[in-house]
Design an enzyme around this catalytic site. Structure first.
Site, short mmCIF file in Angstrom:
data_model
loop_
_atom_site.label_atom_id
_atom_site.label_comp_id
_atom_site.label_asym_id
_atom_site.label_seq_id
_atom_site.Cartn_x
_atom_site.Cartn_y
_atom_site.Cartn_z
N SER A 78 43.63 39.53 37.28
CA SER A 78 43.34 39.33 35.86
C SER A 78 43.90 40.49 35.07
O SER A 78 43.53 41.65 35.30
CB SER A 78 41.83 39.24 35.64
OG SER A 78 41.55 39.43 34.27
N HIS A 82 46.34 35.78 36.06
CA HIS A 82 45.13 35.22 35.44
C HIS A 82 44.98 35.82 34.04
O HIS A 82 44.92 37.03 33.87
CB HIS A 82 43.90 35.53 36.29
CG HIS A 82 42.65 34.90 35.80
ND1 HIS A 82 42.32 33.57 36.04
CD2 HIS A 82 41.62 35.40 35.06
CE1 HIS A 82 41.16 33.30 35.48
NE2 HIS A 82 40.71 34.39 34.87
N ASP A 137 42.80 35.97 30.66
CA ASP A 137 41.47 35.72 30.11
C ASP A 137 41.51 35.70 28.58
O ASP A 137 41.62 36.74 27.94
CB ASP A 137 40.49 36.81 30.58
CG ASP A 137 40.12 36.63 32.04
OD1 ASP A 137 39.67 35.53 32.40
OD2 ASP A 137 40.28 37.58 32.82
N MET A 151 39.51 35.20 25.34
CA MET A 151 38.12 35.22 24.86
C MET A 151 38.13 35.27 23.34
O MET A 151 38.89 36.06 22.75
CB MET A 151 37.39 36.44 25.40
CG MET A 151 37.39 36.54 26.92
SD MET A 151 36.33 37.87 27.47
CE MET A 151 36.71 37.90 29.23
N HIS A 170 42.72 31.09 31.44
CA HIS A 170 41.28 30.81 31.46
C HIS A 170 40.77 30.91 30.02
O HIS A 170 40.64 32.00 29.48
CB HIS A 170 40.62 31.85 32.38
CG HIS A 170 39.14 31.77 32.44
ND1 HIS A 170 38.36 32.77 33.01
CD2 HIS A 170 38.25 30.83 32.01
CE1 HIS A 170 37.08 32.44 32.93
NE2 HIS A 170 36.99 31.28 32.32
N MET A 214 38.20 30.92 27.39
CA MET A 214 36.77 31.10 27.07
C MET A 214 36.65 31.04 25.56
O MET A 214 36.47 32.05 24.87
CB MET A 214 36.28 32.45 27.64
CG MET A 214 36.15 32.42 29.16
SD MET A 214 36.09 34.07 29.90
CE MET A 214 37.85 34.39 30.07
N MET A 249 32.73 30.26 38.11
CA MET A 249 32.53 31.65 37.69
C MET A 249 31.47 32.30 38.58
O MET A 249 30.39 31.74 38.78
CB MET A 249 32.06 31.71 36.23
CG MET A 249 33.08 31.29 35.19
SD MET A 249 34.61 32.25 35.23
CE MET A 249 34.01 33.91 34.89
N GLY A 283 32.89 37.00 30.14
CA GLY A 283 32.88 37.91 29.00
C GLY A 283 33.48 39.27 29.31
O GLY A 283 34.15 39.85 28.47
N PHE A 284 33.23 39.77 30.52
CA PHE A 284 33.68 41.13 30.82
C PHE A 284 34.14 41.24 32.26
O PHE A 284 33.59 40.57 33.15
CB PHE A 284 32.53 42.13 30.58
CG PHE A 284 32.06 42.11 29.15
CD1 PHE A 284 32.71 42.87 28.18
CD2 PHE A 284 30.99 41.31 28.77
CE1 PHE A 284 32.30 42.82 26.85
CE2 PHE A 284 30.57 41.25 27.45
CZ PHE A 284 31.21 42.02 26.49
N GLY A 340 34.67 43.71 35.70
CA GLY A 340 33.92 44.80 36.30
C GLY A 340 32.45 44.51 36.57
O GLY A 340 31.68 45.42 36.87
N ASP A 360 35.99 33.45 40.16
CA ASP A 360 36.34 34.49 39.18
C ASP A 360 35.12 35.34 38.85
O ASP A 360 34.13 34.84 38.32
CB ASP A 360 36.86 33.78 37.91
CG ASP A 360 37.30 34.74 36.82
OD1 ASP A 360 37.33 35.96 37.05
OD2 ASP A 360 37.64 34.24 35.72
N GLY A 361 35.24 36.63 39.16
CA GLY A 361 34.20 37.59 38.78
C GLY A 361 33.66 38.35 39.97
O GLY A 361 33.08 37.77 40.89
N GLY A 362 33.89 39.65 39.99
CA GLY A 362 33.34 40.50 41.05
C GLY A 362 33.93 40.25 42.42
O GLY A 362 33.29 40.52 43.44
N GLY A 409 40.05 41.18 38.98
CA GLY A 409 40.34 42.07 37.85
C GLY A 409 40.37 43.50 38.34
O GLY A 409 41.40 44.01 38.78
C1 DX5 Z 1 35.31 37.45 33.14
C2 DX5 Z 1 36.76 37.07 33.35
C3 DX5 Z 1 37.29 37.56 34.64
C4 DX5 Z 1 37.31 39.06 34.80
C5 DX5 Z 1 37.36 39.39 36.26
O1 DX5 Z 1 34.82 36.75 32.07
O2 DX5 Z 1 36.90 35.67 33.33
O3 DX5 Z 1 38.57 37.01 34.91
O4 DX5 Z 1 38.38 39.67 34.13
O5 DX5 Z 1 37.24 40.76 36.43
P1 DX5 Z 1 36.57 41.39 37.76
O6 DX5 Z 1 37.33 40.89 38.92
O7 DX5 Z 1 36.68 42.86 37.52
O8 DX5 Z 1 35.14 40.90 37.79
ZN ZN Z 2 38.80 34.77 34.07
#
Ligand code: DX5
Ligand code: ZN
Length: 232
Positions: free
Chosen positions: A10, A35, A37, A39, A68, A70, A145, A150-151, A153, A183-185, A205
């Site tokens: 990402s 990827h 994002d 938003m 993606h 959002m 997800m 939203g964020f 990390g 997606d996420g963590g 990410g």
């Molecule tokens: C969160 C995003 C993710 C995010 C992933 O809303 O959709 O794509 O950037 O970041 P990490 O892998 O750090 O959780």
């Molecule tokens: Zn994403």
């Protein structure tokens, strides 16, 4: 029974002032997708990038874009993004932003397909896998997800692998095989679990873009995912 596992770094975690350099780094490092994002500060609290940025990315990479969205009004904005995407790219929209009973999910899928782009539906952590069941045969991707969007990390939400397994089972029952994305963590510690459950595309990410050596991170996370799949 499973295909390959691909990493979709990402760019939200990249260096925005050196984006072309960072995208080249992951392209040479074996990433499967970029990827992206998007938003809007409304569907999610954060605000990131929009159409001109996506158009710019297309000019600096051969990797397919995995966009993606959002955003609160995907039916209105999808055409703006689709104008810059093509074969091999994916556009994914959140089911929570669409009125299913009013036929909006179907409209979004149709818009994406008319542009020759891969269509994906995204589920927030609280949306059950079965919501996408009626559309599975038309989808090229389903994104589960593993954090609240939203964020970057954030920490992986335990149990997301069960949703991935359910999506894989639904797809098998329907006799189709959309790419299953998480997606996420996702990083070295969590990649194995979701890959074992059936995930094909792992969004990373921080685990890739903030690693000392992003290319090594792509290799290591892919290896962890594949090793876990072999155990399955
Ligand atoms: C969160 C995003 C993710 C995010 C992933 O809303 O959709 O794509 O950037 O970041 P990490 O892998 O750090 O959780
Ligand atoms: Zn994403």
């Amino acid at each position: 029974m499973f295909g390959p596992v691909k990493i979709a770094p990402s760019i939200l975690s990249a260096d925005f002032m050196n984006m072309e350099r960072d995208v080249a780094l992951i392209e040479e490092g074996g990433a499967g997708f970029v990827h992206v994002d998007v938003m809007d500060g409304h569907f999610v609290p954060n605000l990131t990038i929009g159409v001109p940025f996506v158009a710019g990315l297309k000019k600096v990479t051969r990797l397919p874009l995995d966009v993606h969205l959002m955003i609160s009004n995907p039916l209105e904005q999808l055409p703006w993004y689709l104008e810059h995407l093509g074969e091999g790219d994916f556009a994914t929209v959140h089911v929570e932003a669409l009125d299913m009973e009013a036929g909006e999910v179907q409209k979004a899928i149709d818009l994406i397909h008319e542009a020759g782009v891969g269509a994906g539906l995204v589920l927030k952590p609280d949306s059950p896998a079965d919501v996408v069941a009626p559309y599975l045969s038309q989808l090229q991707m389903v994104l589960a997800m593993s954090v609240y969007p939203g964020f970057s990390g954030q920490s992986y939400i335990e149990g997301t692998e069960d949703k991935v397994a359910r999506l894989a089972a639904l797809a098998r029952e329907a006799g189709v095989a959309p790419l299953l994305e998480v997606d996420g963590g996702i990083g070295l510690k969590t990649a194995g679990r979701v890959a074992q459950a059936g995930a094909d595309v792992l969004v990373c990410g921080n685990a890739v873009m903030k690693a000392e050596d992003p290319q090594a991170a792509i290799r290591d996370i892919t290896a962890a995912a594949l090793a876990a799949r072999e155990e399955a």
